[in-house]
Design an enzyme around this catalytic site. Structure first.
Site, short mmCIF file in Angstrom:
data_model
loop_
_atom_site.label_atom_id
_atom_site.label_comp_id
_atom_site.label_asym_id
_atom_site.label_seq_id
_atom_site.Cartn_x
_atom_site.Cartn_y
_atom_site.Cartn_z
N SER A 557 2.34 -27.63 21.25
CA SER A 557 2.22 -26.62 22.31
C SER A 557 0.74 -26.44 22.65
O SER A 557 0.09 -27.39 23.07
CB SER A 557 2.88 -25.31 21.87
N ASP A 644 12.43 -27.64 28.22
CA ASP A 644 11.38 -26.74 27.75
C ASP A 644 10.90 -25.87 28.90
O ASP A 644 10.49 -26.37 29.95
CB ASP A 644 10.22 -27.55 27.19
N HIS A 676 11.83 -25.81 23.97
CA HIS A 676 10.50 -25.82 23.39
C HIS A 676 10.53 -26.05 21.88
O HIS A 676 9.63 -26.68 21.32
CB HIS A 676 9.81 -24.49 23.70
#
Length: 704
Positions: A557, A644, A676
């Site tokens: 991320s 995501d 995600h």
């Protein structure tokens, strides 16, 4: 077709240039068209990328199976969690060998004075057990399954649950009668996670999101009525703010929280009049963050408020609940470098979480003396926090503890005596012995002289770190004041047992060393995050821990942004980079306020849409736009998910194409039904991690 090395040729996306101009700067983006998620050409390209990655990693199939077997073999597949007392019941979870998802259960208390959780054994029936929710049954017929809300009403007669079957984190909430087993007609689609019952069980409070996936509205649903009759309790129009709602542990108030990265505001509604007027605790003021907890002291309703108004690392004050904007009584003053993280209040005492010297701490708060007594632990590195404490007046505090070498542990801390009662330690099968592993803290020096902490864990039989260069797996994050805790990992043992040292670079932008540590790694100081990580890598090489050909890095991320940035800054330092759902096209995303979370993110990264200086600064580091010609990049694996909503799949898809243009060996793996957090189901997650670890071991030359 194959190249001269008899390897399959990578997919080549067509170049369809999109031109972007901001602040007099023009950027021609040849791969922005890959953002069209529903375009057949895009789907075909992603499927081709997956086929290419499968072909390039086919030789690792047996190693992947071996690592999956190790994870599975070390895990007690049929197990139970430590029961948590709530009302007249003990609540706990079951896992069953062969089943992907957990099972939520409960059993009755032995008596009202029963505060000792029953010791549960997988092969012994639990007297009076009720199975509340079996995720394996609920997930039948779905490719993806995630539980985003789960709660039982205070009287124990109803259960709500929110399910996502796409991976886009939009949950449909339903209600089940636990007396009859009937699923009620109530169905609330499109909710955010965290729906909750009102204390009397008549209502459900939930939040919904706007088109940019921002939780912006709080709703009140009366059970037995249609969704069209739901009452809007609060709506936040400012796109910089998220909203959330929950009841105080005392059940006295509903707290509606509004927050950006730097500013917060809370509203209280009496729990017995949920359609009544909300009262603002403290009006929002730019840059001031706070959170409140209700308590009753000397018969008076008070709020304990943790805030940073003139207190960088926060302080704790107490105010009357009837007049929260009145006089403040300081309970814990601001102590620079000792970051107050949170406070939990109970009927007779409170508990404070804080961070000192890079480690999380817990302290018991006396209401009468306004004093904190720290709960001590004897490992040099550890993580600790509270959890599973729903009751208002318990005689014990449930504590979760662990370290790099100590598996996750559950304690009950006895308030009266200070005794820590061990309730459970995560079983690790296969002869695991914590004494076989070592952990330590090292320090690297950043380019501006700042000392950066580095956590290390290794298997002792391979020798002490630094005695000779060893394979190192270096992890980093460094955003949102998120701290990487020294936590235990069963999958990590598959690396440690092959001689790999695992290291964490606690770079600026995280929260390990206090609020200033975070401030020095965001906005116009963001490059410190990247240079800190490079400094740690160089320190590990210079100190003899490893060498560049034996060093792999990983981040996900915002940590994926870190991976992309350091790959451009110092490609010569790393043999491989694993970037999980990586935020590598950050400037394109933050320039577009219609994309999920963009406006909220301006407090973290800056606003390049309206500020030319921010635009120039971000363009100087965003990975996609700074891929370099004429350098040798490390091997790269980017992992993403089609659904995501936080970091869109298009970012790593574009990045990989650009990397290949300059000759990099880059792979893309895209889960076509996931979000995600990746795939759902524990066995699927283990296989996914085995895939990644096998690739890392291959880069390190340890694949067999």
């Amino acid at each position: 077709m194959t190249d001269t090395d008899a390897r399959p040729l990578p997919p080549v996306a067509a170049r369809r240039v999109t031109t972007r101009t901001h602040h007099g700067d023009t950027f021609d983006d040849p791969y922005e068209w890959l953002r069209a998620k529903d375009d057949a050409d895009v789907v075909a390209h992603l499927e081709a990328e997956n086929a290419y990655t499968d072909a390039r990693t086919a030789h690792l199939a047996s190693l992947r199976d071996e690592i999956f077997g190790e994870i599975k073999g070390r895990t007690l597949e049929t197990d139970l969690s430590v029961p948590v007392r709530r009302g007249d019941w003990w609540y706990y979870g079951r896992t069953v060998a062969g089943a992907q998802y957990g099972i939520q259960c409960r059993a009755p208390l032995a008596s009202p004075d029963d505060w000792t959780p029953p010791r549960l054994s997988p092969d012994v029936p639990v007297p009076g057990e009720q199975v509340l929710f079996d995720g394996n049954i609920e997930a039948e017929g779905t490719e993806f399954f995630s539980l985003g809300s789960f709660e039982v009403s205070n009287d124990g007669t109803r259960m709500l649950y929110g399910i996502d079957v796409a991976g886009d984190e939009r949950y449909t909430v339903r209600v089940r009668d636990l007396v009859t087993g009937e699923t009620l007609a109530d169905e609330i689609p499109g909710t955010f996670s965290g729906a909750t019952f009102s204390p009397d069980g008549r209502f459900i409070v939930y939040t919904t999101v706007d088109d940019a996936w921002r939780p912006d509205t709080v709703w009140l649903h009366e059970i037995g009525t249609g969704v069209d009759a739901d009452v809007q309790l609060f709506h936040e129009p400012d796109e910089r703010y998220w909203v959330g709602a929950d009841f105080t542990r005392s059940d006295r108030f509903l707290v509606i929280g509004v927050g950006s990265s730097i500013t917060s505001e809370e509203r209280l509604i009496d729990a017995d009049d949920l359609r009544g007027e909300a009262r603002v605790v403290w009006p929002r003021r730019e840059g001031v963050e706070y959170s409140s907890e209700h308590a009753v002291v000397d018969g008076q309703d008070v709020l304990y408020i943790l805030h940073n108004d003139g207190a960088l690392d926060f302080e704790l004050v107490r105010v009357p609940a009837s007049d929260p904007q009145g006089a403040r009584e300081t309970v814990i003053p601001h102590r620079p470098g000792e970051r107050l993280l949170g406070v939990d209040t109970f009927r007779d005492w409170g508990v404070v979480a804080y961070r000192r010297d890079g480690l999380a701490r817990l302290g018991l708060l006396s209401y009468a003396e306004a004093a904190v007594s720290e709960i001590a632990f004897d490992e040099p590195l550890y993580s600790v926090g509270t959890g599973g404490n729903p009751e208002w007046a318990p005689p014990v505090l449930r504590v979760g503890y662990g370290s790099f070498v100590t598996p996750g542990t559950v304690y009950d801390y006895v308030i009266e005596t200070g005794e820590l009662l061990l309730r459970k330690r995560q079983p690790v099968l296969g002869g695991f012995d914590p004494a076989d592993y070592g952990q330590a803290r090292a320090w690297a020096t950043a380019e501006d002289g700042t000392r950066v902490p580095v956590s290390l864990v290794w298997k002792r039989s391979f020798g002490e770190p630094g005695a000779s260069p060893r394979p190192v797996h270096l992890y980093g994050y460094g955003s949102y004041e998120h701290s990487i805790e020294p936590g235990f990992s069963i999958p990590r043992l598959s690396l440690l047992d092959r001689g790999v040292i695992f290291a964490v670079a606690h770079v600026r932008g995280g929260g390990e060393m206090g609020r200033q540590w975070y401030e020095d790694g965001k906005l116009q100081s963001k490059r410190n995050t990247f240079s800190d990580f490079v400094a740690v890598a160089r320190h590990l090489v210079a100190s003899g821990y490893t060498s560049p050909d034996r060093l792999v890095a990983e981040g996900g991320s915002a940590g994926g942004l870190l991976m992309g940035a350091v790959t451009n800054l110092a490609p010569e330092l790393f043999a491989g980079i694993l970037a999980d759902v990586p935020f590598v096209d950050a400037l394109t995303t933050i320039l577009d306020p219609s994309l999920p979370l963009t406006v909220i993110e301006w407090d973290e990264w800056g606003d390049p849409l309206h500020d030319a200086d921010v635009y120039a600064y971000m363009k100087s580091y965003t990975p996609y736009e700074n891929v370099r010609e004429g350098v040798t990049y490390p091997r790269i694996l980017a992992v993403t998910s089609l659904n995501d909503t936080r970091v869109l799949y298009v970012e790593p898809a574009k990045w990989v194409q650009r990397l290949r243009e300059v000759g990099a060996d880059a792979l893309l793996k895209c889960e076509m039904v996931a979000g995600h957090g990746g795939v759902s189901g524990r066995y699927n997650a283990w296989r996914e991690r085995a895939f990644e670890l096998a690739w890392l071991l291959d880069v390190l030359g340890l694949a067999k």
